[in-house]
Scaffold this motif. Structure first.
Motif: not given
Length: 90
Positions: A37, A48, A51-52, A54-60
């Motif tokens: 990353p 970045s 990475q952002a 993927w973080q949104a996908e994980i949260a969803q």
């Protein structure tokens, strides 16, 4: 060799001409470059940004599980489904 940049097709052709061990080394380097990353993944997909995303996908996905919108299944059941085409028991 010219100082000009090679086309993608030329790079692929050159890579395919390598020995299996050399191709494996190239594959490892490319995989590492995509998985790290901290590396810039190009002007259209900076590290970045990726990475952002993927973080949104994980949260969803976590929210969908928490809310009950989707159901999880045990890994053992998933493995059975993958190996024998057994439909999920819903």
């Amino acid at each position: 060799m010219s100082d000009q940049l090679q086309s993608t097709e030329e790079i692929i052709a050159s890579a395919l001409a390598l020995s299996a061990a050399e191709r494996l080394a190239v594959l490892g380097a490319i995989h590492h470059s995509l998985a790290d990353p901290l590396l810039d993944h190009g002007p259209d997909d900076a590290a970045s940004d990726a990475q952002a995303a993927w973080q949104a996908e994980i949260a969803q996905r976590a929210a969908e599980i928490t809310s009950g919108d989707i159901m999880t299944i045990p890994a053992e059941e998933a493995e059975k489904m993958i190996r024998s085409d057994v439909p999920p028991a819903v």
